[in-house]
Write a protein that holds these residues in place. Structure first.
Motif, PDB file in Angstrom:
ATOM      1  N   SER A 165       0.865  -1.183   0.000  1.00  0.00           N
ATOM      2  CA  SER A 165       0.000   0.000   0.000  1.00  0.00           C
ATOM      3  C   SER A 165       0.898   1.229   0.000  1.00  0.00           C
ATOM      4  O   SER A 165       2.130   1.121   0.056  1.00  0.00           O
ATOM      5  CB  SER A 165      -0.914   0.016   1.240  1.00  0.00           C
ATOM      6  OG  SER A 165      -0.140   0.104   2.421  1.00  0.00           O
ATOM      7  N   GLU A 185      -6.972   2.511  -3.165  1.00  0.00           N
ATOM      8  CA  GLU A 185      -6.833   2.396  -1.710  1.00  0.00           C
ATOM      9  C   GLU A 185      -8.141   2.731  -0.989  1.00  0.00           C
ATOM     10  O   GLU A 185      -8.480   2.108   0.017  1.00  0.00           O
ATOM     11  CB  GLU A 185      -5.713   3.302  -1.220  1.00  0.00           C
ATOM     12  CG  GLU A 185      -4.328   2.810  -1.608  1.00  0.00           C
ATOM     13  CD  GLU A 185      -3.250   3.258  -0.647  1.00  0.00           C
ATOM     14  OE1 GLU A 185      -3.182   4.463  -0.369  1.00  0.00           O
ATOM     15  OE2 GLU A 185      -2.484   2.392  -0.171  1.00  0.00           O
ATOM     16  N   GLN A 186      -8.888   3.685  -1.532  1.00  0.00           N
ATOM     17  CA  GLN A 186     -10.161   4.043  -0.914  1.00  0.00           C
ATOM     18  C   GLN A 186     -11.114   2.851  -0.918  1.00  0.00           C
ATOM     19  O   GLN A 186     -11.721   2.526   0.113  1.00  0.00           O
ATOM     20  CB  GLN A 186     -10.797   5.220  -1.656  1.00  0.00           C
ATOM     21  CG  GLN A 186     -12.161   5.632  -1.110  1.00  0.00           C
ATOM     22  CD  GLN A 186     -12.793   6.758  -1.916  1.00  0.00           C
ATOM     23  OE1 GLN A 186     -12.109   7.542  -2.571  1.00  0.00           O
ATOM     24  NE2 GLN A 186     -14.118   6.838  -1.872  1.00  0.00           N
ATOM     25  N   ASN A 238      -9.933   0.126   1.536  1.00  0.00           N
ATOM     26  CA  ASN A 238     -10.235   0.438   2.937  1.00  0.00           C
ATOM     27  C   ASN A 238     -11.721   0.299   3.250  1.00  0.00           C
ATOM     28  O   ASN A 238     -12.097  -0.134   4.344  1.00  0.00           O
ATOM     29  CB  ASN A 238      -9.751   1.856   3.267  1.00  0.00           C
ATOM     30  CG  ASN A 238      -8.233   1.954   3.298  1.00  0.00           C
ATOM     31  OD1 ASN A 238      -7.554   1.000   3.668  1.00  0.00           O
ATOM     32  ND2 ASN A 238      -7.696   3.104   2.920  1.00  0.00           N
ATOM     33  N   GLU A 247     -13.624  -2.257   6.016  1.00  0.00           N
ATOM     34  CA  GLU A 247     -14.705  -1.899   6.946  1.00  0.00           C
ATOM     35  C   GLU A 247     -15.876  -2.873   6.823  1.00  0.00           C
ATOM     36  O   GLU A 247     -16.519  -3.204   7.822  1.00  0.00           O
ATOM     37  CB  GLU A 247     -15.169  -0.465   6.686  1.00  0.00           C
ATOM     38  CG  GLU A 247     -14.164   0.595   7.122  1.00  0.00           C
ATOM     39  CD  GLU A 247     -13.850   0.503   8.613  1.00  0.00           C
ATOM     40  OE1 GLU A 247     -14.794   0.413   9.419  1.00  0.00           O
ATOM     41  OE2 GLU A 247     -12.650   0.515   8.957  1.00  0.00           O
TER      42      GLU A 247
END
Length: 501
Positions: free
Chosen positions: A273, A282-283, A286, A290
């Motif tokens: 990363s 990357e968004q 992530n 979650e």
């Protein structure tokens, strides 16, 4: 009228059993789709329509007669052109094998025939699987159905594009450094590299024998699991084949769809990363973490410091093995022949004309790395790094049940953008290569669409060797959580291709 090309393999199985559709109808629908859009996509090098329909008719007759049939019987499939197929051309994307029809079937091809799956045809690929974009095919590039000006990944871009463009519900790929997972990532599909030795390589034209692994390509995790169980199993014809039962991938995928990951430890690889990774990739990664956390998983960070050297080690080991494996294409034993008088000149002329630039580049690099005086400094050192990477994985799996990362650092780049910059091309496989060096299983599934360019991103799941079922369980759980937002598979969000008139 139902558009059966948009159905999953699992839905096709259920519909055939219920008498809602026949295998002939499914097969013809996909052949029609190929005729309509493949002129723009170029996923296929050879279309096997007549034989596919013959197999489909046989399946329908057997079902009508009440015969017991294999689970995937009647579901059409596309096959990467690296697998030898009796009665069909096999070129490995190279001009040096143009027009060659093998006298036998690869073990995986034989298993598809025994499963009574209509083979739609052979898919395009980088020549001898050397590439990250399917721009190095001897027969022209394949185009990404999300944006026809962009690459579909490599080397198995034809297989991934055939699924993403609804030309096939399932496909076979091969993964030497990410060539199943990387194309899956950039086309919004699912791709799985099984544990090394879990699927027979007999009849798969070799690139790097210690790294190559065949695996399933699909639009859903469950579909990949169904195909994995058909492909897998011990094969006495392959000395590297694992003599153990096929993992219970389908059961694991269906368990995962129940959505409870309580107690599962998910390790985020620190080294995969940050710098070089696109913000949107990357968004979405992530956000997927979650989702896993919301399903009860525990997220932990793990460090694999030797991954820094994985790319360099890989690009010494692979060319070295490739230079040896491709020596047989010499105008005498295999491949085309360009007559130039004596054997030496004929051999040189044949390889000069038959091989493309990327293949020549890697053969030269590999031959140099294996030469006297350099073997220990290059190839030997790379194998030592490989051992360090395997040890990093062992340490990481003591802290986590699976490891995760973005599959590729970026969304698909434009065709031609990196063709003259091999290093930039090689960097696209930075997150997938470690799994091949260690022989562990890996999966890529869609994680969403990058907000900055509207193109698909991928989420990679890695499991310990022999624990393929583990990644199917976690992948299916994440897929279901994400699909609730998309209203189905990510493929359904892709722009519609213009149909040929």
């Amino acid at each position: 009228m139902t558009d059966w090309t948009r159905a999953s393999a699992a839905q096709m199985i259920a519909a055939m059993k219920a008498g809602e559709v026949t295998s002939v109808e499914l097969t013809q629908a996909h052949l029609d789709r190929i005729a309509d859009v493949d002129g723009a996509v170029h996923a296929f090098l050879h279309v096997n329509g007549e034989e596919a329909l013959e197999v489909a008719r046989g399946v329908d007759a057997a079902r009508e007669a009440g015969e017991d049939l294999p689970e995937l019987a009647g579901v059409p499939i596309a096959v990467k052109d690296i697998l030898v197929t009796q009665g069909m051309p096999t070129t490995a994307g190279s001009k040096i094998l143009e027009g060659w029809e093998p006298p036998y079937d690869a073990t995986v091809t034989r298993k598809l025939r025994e499963a009574r799956m209509p083979i739609l045809g052979k898919t395009n690929m980088d020549e001898f699987a050397m590439g990250s974009s399917t721009e190095h095919s001897g027969y022209g590039p394949t185009h990404n159905p999300w944006d026809l000006e962009r690459i579909p990944g490599g080397s198995g871009g034809g297989s991934s594009a055939s699924i993403a463009s609804w030309e096939a519900p399932l496909a076979i790929g091969s993964d030497t450094g990410g060539s199943i997972r990387q194309p899956a990532s950039v086309t919004g599909t699912v791709g799985v590299k099984p544990t090394y030795g879990g699927v027979s390589r007999y009849g798969a034209i070799a690139l790097a024998s210690s790294l190559d692994q065949l695996g399933p390509c699909a639009r859903t995790v469950e579909d990949a699991a169904l195909l994995h169980e058909v492909m897998g199993g011990h094969d006495p014809m392959d000395a590297t084949s694992l003599n153990e039962p096929v993992p219970s991938c389908v059961a694991a995928a269906r368990e995962g769809r129940e959505g409870d990951l309580t107690g599962v430890r998910v390790g985020v690889i620190k080294e995969l990363s940050g710098e070089g990774y696109q913000a949107g990739v990357e968004q979405r990664f992530n956000e997927s973490l979650e989702k896993l956390k919301g399903l009860g998983a525990e997220i932990v960070e793990v460090s694999c410091p030797s991954f820094e050297y994985a790319l360099a080690a890989y690009y010494l080991i692979l060319p070295s093995e490739a230079s040896s494996n491709l020596a047989k294409f010499d105008s005498v034993r295999f491949g085309m022949r360009v007559e130039k008088g004596n054997v030496e000149r004929t051999m040189g002329a044949t390889r000069a004309e038959g091989f493309g630039d990327e293949v020549k580049r890697r053969i030269i690099l590999g031959t140099y790395a294996l030469s006297a005086g350099y073997y220990d400094a290059y190839y030997g050192s790379a194998q030592k790094v490989r051992t360090l990477i395997q040890r990093d994985f062992e340490a990481a799996f003591e802290k986590a049940d699976v490891l995760v990362s973005p599959t590729t650092p970026t969304t698909p780049f434009k065709i031609g953008e990196r063709i003259d910059d091999p290093l930039a091309m090689y960097l696209n496989d930075v997150a997938t290569i470690p799994a091949n060096l260690a022989g562990i299983p890996g999966m890529s599934l869609p994680s969403g669409i990058a907000p900055e360019d509207g193109l698909p991103t991928g989420f990679q799941i890695l499991a310990p060797a022999h624990e393929d079922a583990r990644m199917y369980r976690i992948g299916a759980a994440l897929e279901k959580a994400l699909a609730a937002e998309w209203g189905g598979t990510l493929s359904s969000q892709a722009p519609e291709l213009e149909v040929a008139k």
